[in-house]
Design an enzyme around this catalytic site. Structure first.
Site, PDB file in Angstrom:
ATOM      1  N   CYS A 157      -1.560   5.556   7.916  1.00  0.00           N
ATOM      2  CA  CYS A 157      -1.488   5.135   9.304  1.00  0.00           C
ATOM      3  C   CYS A 157      -0.287   5.711  10.008  1.00  0.00           C
ATOM      4  CB  CYS A 157      -1.403   3.617   9.381  1.00  0.00           C
ATOM      5  SG  CYS A 157      -2.378   2.838   8.133  1.00  0.00           S
TER       6      CYS A 157
ATOM      7  N   SER B 140     -11.133  -5.320   1.339  1.00  0.00           N
ATOM      8  CA  SER B 140     -11.715  -4.139   1.980  1.00  0.00           C
ATOM      9  C   SER B 140     -12.603  -3.401   0.995  1.00  0.00           C
ATOM     10  CB  SER B 140     -10.589  -3.223   2.456  1.00  0.00           C
ATOM     11  OG  SER B 140     -11.132  -2.032   2.977  1.00  0.00           O
TER      12      SER B 140
ATOM     13  N   THR C 183     -25.062  -8.559  13.879  1.00  0.00           N
ATOM     14  CA  THR C 183     -26.035  -8.493  12.780  1.00  0.00           C
ATOM     15  C   THR C 183     -25.314  -8.148  11.481  1.00  0.00           C
ATOM     16  OG1 THR C 183     -27.727  -7.790  14.329  1.00  0.00           O
ATOM     17  CG2 THR C 183     -28.142  -7.329  11.994  1.00  0.00           C
TER      18      THR C 183
ATOM     19  N   ASN D  85       0.789  -1.230   0.000  1.00  0.00           N
ATOM     20  CA  ASN D  85       0.000   0.000   0.000  1.00  0.00           C
ATOM     21  C   ASN D  85       0.820   1.278   0.000  1.00  0.00           C
ATOM     22  OD1 ASN D  85       0.435  -1.308   2.618  1.00  0.00           O
ATOM     23  ND2 ASN D  85      -0.394   0.571   3.478  1.00  0.00           N
TER      24      ASN D  85
HETATM   25  C1  LIG Z   1      -6.202  -0.137   3.862  1.00  0.00           C
HETATM   26  C2  LIG Z   1      -5.486  -1.377   4.071  1.00  0.00           C
HETATM   27  C3  LIG Z   1      -5.794  -2.208   5.163  1.00  0.00           C
HETATM   28  C4  LIG Z   1      -6.843  -1.830   6.184  1.00  0.00           C
HETATM   29  O1  LIG Z   1      -8.113  -1.985   5.640  1.00  0.00           O
HETATM   30  P1  LIG Z   1      -9.411  -1.534   6.458  1.00  0.00           P
HETATM   31  O2  LIG Z   1     -10.537  -2.050   5.598  1.00  0.00           O
HETATM   32  O3  LIG Z   1      -9.373  -0.052   6.526  1.00  0.00           O
HETATM   33  O4  LIG Z   1      -9.359  -2.186   7.781  1.00  0.00           O
HETATM   34  C5  LIG Z   1      -5.101  -3.375   5.309  1.00  0.00           C
HETATM   35  N1  LIG Z   1      -4.157  -3.732   4.433  1.00  0.00           N
HETATM   36  C6  LIG Z   1      -3.833  -2.974   3.366  1.00  0.00           C
HETATM   37  C7  LIG Z   1      -2.795  -3.447   2.423  1.00  0.00           C
HETATM   38  C8  LIG Z   1      -4.482  -1.780   3.148  1.00  0.00           C
HETATM   39  O5  LIG Z   1      -4.149  -1.020   2.102  1.00  0.00           O
END
Ligand SMILES: *Cc1c(COP(=O)(O)O)cnc(C)c1O
Length: 370
Positions: free
Chosen positions: A320, A197, A237, A149
């Protein structure tokens, strides 16, 4: 405002927004209820379960909806490793994983697991051979992300998967950054577990999924104990409207990503930076089209960020870690110095980015010369 942080979160797609509003109005029933509206909600979620399963070559029964990739990663590690049937205690991850993987591993260390961390090569890629080198008789799980990422680099998942398969080791891959952008097939890639995600592809935040091979045959510990939802793995839920929005994102994102790829925006940015006489280094090679990690050694980063706060959403490192003083662990793993890491931006594009947006960015970078 030009948004250059899609890898942290992609803006909600208009089609998704419409589907969400409709779903919140019409699909409010609990999918576990036996009346007509409950059944409708259940059918809707199962349709999207099927859609996701089809996209990745899995069975619908192997998909669990979660709140996002972080939760999926938690399930991948904890649900399998903390079950009583797991005797082996060695886990392998890479140094470029998402922060949540390190947090999970810190927790597992306290539970008596040992963790090996594999370093990337100079291109920002985890070689299958480096994974192979650290496997032991005691290795129970290997977790290597599909696309990083911060760099956009693509790891050789199929090759690593094959290695793990041959040794009977579970293989997990975090596909939050690749899903909807490049093809995924769980059998071809030999993955046993994969995380997804919604908000990285224009879906809503708070929804994601995990693929668990042969889920029904496994001895899994729930990460959220509940009333048996999602095959007992994830209580609570089921979030039908969010799942519907995720489904629309799944079916629409890829097409617009493909037209984005044709614009070759990354190449255009590099070309314009060179033309403007800006010194830069690209971190990582053979990346996906939506991410570029740029080190700008001769740029005053403070000035660049401060003067353009209103014009661009630019991330230093990943979302992050950008608010922390600590340098990006991914850039450190690549061998960048603290100084170099401080001069590095992770630029990630939305599919509708224009060349004129890039022109403005390059002009601003040029202006912030030291
Ligand atoms: C954004 C991301 C996550 C976290 O995803 P969420 O759905 O926000 O918890 C985990 N791993 C990678 C590689 C990401 O880019």
């Amino acid at each position: 405002m030009i948004y250059l942080d899609s890898a942290a979160s992609y803006p909600l797609l208009p089609e998704v927004k419409i589907s969400l509003m409709k779903a919140f109005e019409e699909c409010y029933a609990n999918s576990a209820s036996s009346h007509l509206l409950g059944t409708k909600a259940l059918l809707e979620t199962n349709m999207i379960r099927e859609q996701l399963a089809d996209m990745i070559g899995a069975y619908p029964s192997e998909i669990v909806f979660t709140s996002g990739a972080t939760e999926s990663n938690n399930i991948a590690f904890k649900s399998l490793l903390l079950s009583t049937s797991s005797k082996k205690k060695h886990v392998v991850i890479s140094a470029m994983e998402h922060k949540c993987i390190f947090a999970i591993c810190d927790f597992l260390k306290d539970q008596g697991f040992s963790i090996s961390i594999v370093m990337p090569n100079k291109h920002g890629v985890i070689d299958a051979s480096s994974v192979s080198d650290v496997l032991t008789e005691d290795t129970v799980l290997v977790s290597i992300m599909h696309v990083n990422n911060e760099l956009g680099t693509v790891n050789p998942i199929a090759e690593i998967g094959k290695l793990c398969f041959k040794k009977g080791i579970l293989f997990h891959s975090d596909a939050a950054q690749s899903f909807g952008k490049t093809s995924i097939h769980v059998d071809d890639m030999n993955v046993d577990l994969m995380s997804f995600s919604g908000h990285k592809i224009g879906g809503p935040k708070g929804i994601g999924a995990i693929y668990i091979r042969d889920l029904r045959k496994r001895d899994l510990v729930p990460v959220i104990h509940g009333a048996g939802q999602e095959q007992g793995v994830r209580g609570g839920t089921v979030a039908t409207p969010l799942i519907i929005g995720f489904g629309v994102a799944m079916s629409t994102f890829h097409k617009s990503y493909q037209s984005f790829e044709k614009k070759m925006i990354r190449d255009y940015l590099v070309e314009q930076l060179s033309n403007a006489g800006v010194e830069f280094i690209i971190n990582g090679s053979n990346t996906l089209a939506h991410i570029i990690s740029l080190s700008l050694p001769k740029t005053n980063i403070g000035v660049l960020v401060r003067d353009n706060e209103q014009a661009f959403c630019l991330a230093q490192g990943s979302a992050c870690s950008s608010k922390e003083i600590e340098a990006s662990h991914v850039l450190m793993a690549l061998g960048l110095s603290r100084e170099e890491a401080e001069h590095t931006f992770r630029i990630s594009f939305t599919n509708d980015i224009q060349k004129t947006d890039i022109d403005s960015l390059v002009a601003s970078i040029k202006k912030a010369k030291k």
